[in-house]
Design an enzyme around this catalytic site. Structure first.
Site, mmCIF file in Angstrom:
data_model
loop_
_atom_site.group_PDB
_atom_site.id
_atom_site.type_symbol
_atom_site.label_atom_id
_atom_site.label_comp_id
_atom_site.label_asym_id
_atom_site.label_seq_id
_atom_site.Cartn_x
_atom_site.Cartn_y
_atom_site.Cartn_z
ATOM 1 N N SER A 159 0.783 -1.223 0.000
ATOM 2 C CA SER A 159 0.000 0.000 0.000
ATOM 3 C C SER A 159 0.825 1.288 0.000
ATOM 4 O O SER A 159 0.422 2.276 -0.566
ATOM 5 C CB SER A 159 -0.929 0.024 1.202
ATOM 6 O OG SER A 159 -0.173 -0.108 2.372
ATOM 7 N N LYS A 160 1.949 1.224 0.642
ATOM 8 C CA LYS A 160 2.767 2.430 0.626
ATOM 9 C C LYS A 160 3.413 2.566 -0.740
ATOM 10 O O LYS A 160 4.043 1.652 -1.228
ATOM 11 C CB LYS A 160 3.855 2.349 1.703
ATOM 12 C CG LYS A 160 3.299 2.289 3.098
ATOM 13 C CD LYS A 160 4.315 1.680 4.033
ATOM 14 C CE LYS A 160 3.623 1.059 5.217
ATOM 15 N NZ LYS A 160 4.339 -0.098 5.728
#
Length: 494
Positions: free
Chosen positions: A252-253
């Site tokens: 997600s990052k």
RNA sequence: GCCCCCAUCGUCUAGAGGACCAGGACACAGGCCUUUCAAGCCUGGUGCAGGGGUUCGAAUCCCCUUGGGGGCACCA
């Protein structure tokens, strides 16, 4: 069986979310159940206006149609949590009356300071100190009268442990003390995830909760909520997370990929824009954490539905195997009907070439070229770089490229001139060109590769291009000869 | 710091005590084919994290260590 995908419209639809949705969808299709889409829009501060549209677009692009939810309705709606507020308030009040929840008047500042202190002192348990849990009725009345804002907190059991079953793993009991009376309803009157989720899953009659692994540690809270509400607990299966391609950290990052520094794509819309096929994405995503067969990684959605089983999901998080996706996309592109491929290519070509789709569609070069590049594409967006030469008036290239390896400019020019005169008379078909051009190379005493290389650069301006004959046919005799003449001129000036 | 989860080739995975000196795929290397680049075909190397158990027998079961991941919000 009823399963759901419950994204929050706080950003574009993520690759990991897509995989979770995919498994839910597969399970519903496998069991003849229902796949529900519910929008968890309870955080008003993080709402992203077009993310709802993106979620639906992405799901539809992957052909994961939901049976109930936004745009399609259903008997268990509304499917937006923001439209279900009265329900949360009602059950919040019921829990308070039953002594299973309480109003908390502590300020956010106090809570924050509390937590900071706990961290500084390296206390094992970080969380609310349950200050308001023991307020007397009189104290509460005073606070209410003073107009103090409040949240509703869940009164977690003070001791003991909570056990639950996850279909994919064996879970140790969790200590109840770790859950320090989480907030159920915020000061703005919106529920937190945990509360809304439990209530909605109950009233929407969700039987199986298939969601990302990051939720595993909040299950004990949910279980206690179900108990407090007197509701049946659904089946849990926490799906493995997709890790960054390096294998370190959650996907997600947003990070950079490899040493090249290319940007790592994380949203479905980005993969779509990069020219990935939905059928390839489906196959790829389904093959992470689940295997269709020990012998092959390739399967259709139909086949996946036939064999899908929750028990077969591998609980271990895995790194995103991007090179496999590229290969798989190429595989699916190769399997396309050329006309289908041409159609899918149009928007990409239109954008790269800055030409209207309509004119590209009617350009006779397109049907000639598309079959030739079909096995050369990993993604749809690579097409333009291969065939743009046939769609523009002028090509430009380094004249040095016209000099074949091992030849001088003079010899290259002679070869090009001879080829030019030959091409002026030959039938413009593959069969018509093949033997004469090879014969020419022979007579000139140059290698076929050398002659063809010169012609390739002269006609396409590229060292790497679709097969030569097809490229010239796409160009047509007139343009081919004109470009040869231009190239001759360039060679003369050297 | 505390809690939880996970652990098979570089990567994605098959494997649910003997059928495994561990199978497939991608990637990589070499070769064939070849008008460039691809595609295709052939060949190859690399792995059960480590240590203890249990068992006649363990990649498969148990424990410890290590490593990785997730969580500990008035975000989901």
């Amino acid at each position: 069986m009823r399963v759901r995908m419950a994204p929050s419209p706080t950003g574009y639809f993520h690759l990991g979310s897509a995989r979770t949705a995919l498994f839910n969808w597969l399970y519903a299709r496998r069991t003849g159940g229902r796949f529900i889409l519910r929008i968890e829009d309870t955080d008003r501060t993080r709402l992203v206006p077009d993310s709802l549209q993106d979620i639906m677009d992405s799901l539809r692009w992957l052909d994961l149609q939901w049976d109930e939810g936004p745009a399609v309705g259903g008997a268990y709606g509304p499917y937006f949590q923001s439209e279900r507020l009265p329900l949360y308030h009602e059950w919040g009040e019921r829990l308070i009356s039953a002594g299973l929840a309480y109003r908390c008047y502590c300020s956010e500042e106090r809570i924050e300071a509390l937590r900071e202190g706990q961290r500084a002192r390296k206390e094992p348990i970080i969380g609310y100190d349950r200050h308001c849990r023991t307020l007397t009725a009189a104290q509460r009345a005073d606070l209410e009268a003073s107009g103090a804002t409040s949240v509703i907190r869940f009164a977690m059991p003070l001791e003991g442990e909570t056990r639950f079953v996850d279909l994919l793993r064996k879970i140790k009991p969790f200590d109840n003390d770790h859950y320090r009376d989480p907030i159920l309803v915020k000061t703005d009157g919106f529920p937190t995830y945990h509360f809304a989720n439990v209530i909605d899953d109950h009233f929407m009659e969700i039987t199986h909760i298939l969601r990302g692994d990051e939720w595993l540690s909040s299950v004990p809270l949910h279980v206690n909520l179900y108990d407090a509400l007197g509701w049946e607990i659904p089946v849990f299966a926490h799906l493995p997370l997709i890790l960054d391609p390096s294998g370190v950290g959650k996907l997600s990052k947003r990070k950079k990929k490899g040493e090249g520094g290319e940007e790592l794509l994380t949203f479905i819309r980005e993969y779509r824009a990069a020219g990935y096929l939905p059928e390839a994405m489906f196959n790829f995503l389904a093959g992470m954490g689940w295997a269709y067969s020990p012998d092959t990684d390739l399967f259709t959605r139909r086949q996946a539905i036939e064999r899908f089983d929750l028990a077969d999901i591998n609980p271990a998080a895995g790194a995103l195997p991007l090179s496999k996706l590229e290969w798989m996309n190429g595989h699916y592109i190769r399997g396309l009907d050329p006309e289908d491929l041409a159609e899918r290519l149009l928007p990409f070509l239109a954008e790269s070439l800055a030409q209207p789709i309509e004119s590209l569609w009617h350009n006779p070069a397109l049907p000639v070229l598309v079959p030739l590049i079909q096995e050369r594409l990993k993604t749809l967006d690579e097409a333009a770089a291969l065939i743009d030469f046939a769609f523009v008036e002028e090509i430009s290239y380094d004249p040095q490229m016209l000099v074949a390896k091992g030849l001088t400019p003079v010899l290259s020019l002679a070869a090009l001139q001879a080829a030019g005169s030959l091409l002026a008379e030959l039938p413009f078909t593959e069969e018509g060109m093949d033997v004469p051009l090879r014969g020419l190379a022979d007579r000139l005493g140059v290698k076929v590769g050398q002659l063809f290389g010169i012609l390739r650069v002269a006609t396409t301006g590229k060292n790497i291009a679709p097969p030569l004959f097809g490229s010239m046919i796409a160009l047509g005799r007139a343009r081919t000869l004109a470009r040869c003449a231009q190239a001759e001129e360039l060679l003369r000036r050297m």
